[in-house]
Design a protein around this motif. Structure first.
Motif, PDB file in Angstrom:
ATOM      1  N   GLU A  92       0.831  -1.205   0.000  1.00 24.82           N
ATOM      2  CA  GLU A  92       0.000   0.000   0.000  1.00 24.82           C
ATOM      3  C   GLU A  92       0.870   1.262   0.000  1.00 24.82           C
ATOM      4  O   GLU A  92       0.576   2.225  -0.701  1.00 24.82           O
ATOM      5  CB  GLU A  92      -0.934   0.009   1.209  1.00 24.82           C
ATOM      6  N   ASP A  93       1.934   1.255   0.800  1.00 26.31           N
ATOM      7  CA  ASP A  93       2.827   2.414   0.866  1.00 26.31           C
ATOM      8  C   ASP A  93       3.548   2.648  -0.462  1.00 26.31           C
ATOM      9  O   ASP A  93       3.686   3.793  -0.903  1.00 26.31           O
ATOM     10  CB  ASP A  93       3.850   2.253   1.990  1.00 26.31           C
ATOM     11  N   VAL A  94       3.996   1.588  -1.104  1.00 27.71           N
ATOM     12  CA  VAL A  94       4.669   1.713  -2.397  1.00 27.71           C
ATOM     13  C   VAL A  94       3.675   2.228  -3.442  1.00 27.71           C
ATOM     14  O   VAL A  94       4.008   3.114  -4.252  1.00 27.71           O
ATOM     15  CB  VAL A  94       5.313   0.377  -2.833  1.00 27.71           C
ATOM     16  N   ASP A  95       2.456   1.709  -3.443  1.00 30.62           N
ATOM     17  CA  ASP A  95       1.430   2.204  -4.368  1.00 30.62           C
ATOM     18  C   ASP A  95       1.146   3.680  -4.137  1.00 30.62           C
ATOM     19  O   ASP A  95       1.010   4.446  -5.098  1.00 30.62           O
ATOM     20  CB  ASP A  95       0.131   1.399  -4.216  1.00 30.62           C
ATOM     21  N   LEU A  96       1.070   4.097  -2.888  1.00 30.08           N
ATOM     22  CA  LEU A  96       0.830   5.507  -2.570  1.00 30.08           C
ATOM     23  C   LEU A  96       1.986   6.380  -3.043  1.00 30.08           C
ATOM     24  O   LEU A  96       1.779   7.452  -3.619  1.00 30.08           O
ATOM     25  CB  LEU A  96       0.618   5.685  -1.068  1.00 30.08           C
ATOM     26  N   GLU A  97       3.206   5.905  -2.844  1.00 33.82           N
ATOM     27  CA  GLU A  97       4.373   6.654  -3.312  1.00 33.82           C
ATOM     28  C   GLU A  97       4.332   6.837  -4.829  1.00 33.82           C
ATOM     29  O   GLU A  97       4.593   7.919  -5.342  1.00 33.82           O
ATOM     30  CB  GLU A  97       5.657   5.936  -2.906  1.00 33.82           C
ATOM     31  N   ALA A  98       3.982   5.780  -5.555  1.00 25.68           N
ATOM     32  CA  ALA A  98       3.887   5.877  -7.016  1.00 25.68           C
ATOM     33  C   ALA A  98       2.784   6.837  -7.423  1.00 25.68           C
ATOM     34  O   ALA A  98       2.945   7.620  -8.361  1.00 25.68           O
ATOM     35  CB  ALA A  98       3.646   4.481  -7.603  1.00 25.68           C
ATOM     36  N   GLU A  99       1.661   6.783  -6.707  1.00 26.64           N
ATOM     37  CA  GLU A  99       0.544   7.668  -7.008  1.00 26.64           C
ATOM     38  C   GLU A  99       0.941   9.132  -6.781  1.00 26.64           C
ATOM     39  O   GLU A  99       0.617  10.003  -7.590  1.00 26.64           O
ATOM     40  CB  GLU A  99      -0.640   7.296  -6.119  1.00 26.64           C
ATOM     41  N   LEU A 100       1.630   9.400  -5.694  1.00 22.76           N
ATOM     42  CA  LEU A 100       2.067  10.767  -5.394  1.00 22.76           C
ATOM     43  C   LEU A 100       3.085  11.270  -6.411  1.00 22.76           C
ATOM     44  O   LEU A 100       3.131  12.457  -6.716  1.00 22.76           O
ATOM     45  CB  LEU A 100       2.644  10.842  -3.982  1.00 22.76           C
TER      46      LEU A 100
END
Length: 68
Positions: free
Chosen positions: A57-65
């Motif tokens: 989830e954190d990696v996905d959020l980083e990519a989204e940001l």
């Protein structure tokens, strides 16, 4: 910046985590961000089991940001 890379390392008792970030350009000219995470060590399996979903989830959020 095209061709840029960033790598970080975290060491805790029983587990070593390496995060990699790479910026590249696709053949159509779009920018691609590649994120990678590698866990090693005798506790890495347990860490993955307990924290794997949160880490993804954190990696996905980083990519989204990064897209913003």
């Amino acid at each position: 910046v095209e061709g840029s890379t960033f790598t970080w390392v975290s060491r805790q008792p029983g587990v070593r985590i390496v995060g990699r970030h790479r910026v590249s350009t696709d053949t159509d000219g779009t920018t691609r961000l590649t994120l990678g995470l590698e866990q090693t060590g005798w506790l890495s399996g347990l860490v993955s089991l307990l924290l794997g979903r949160k880490v993804r989830e954190d990696v996905d959020l980083e990519a989204e940001l990064a897209e913003a």
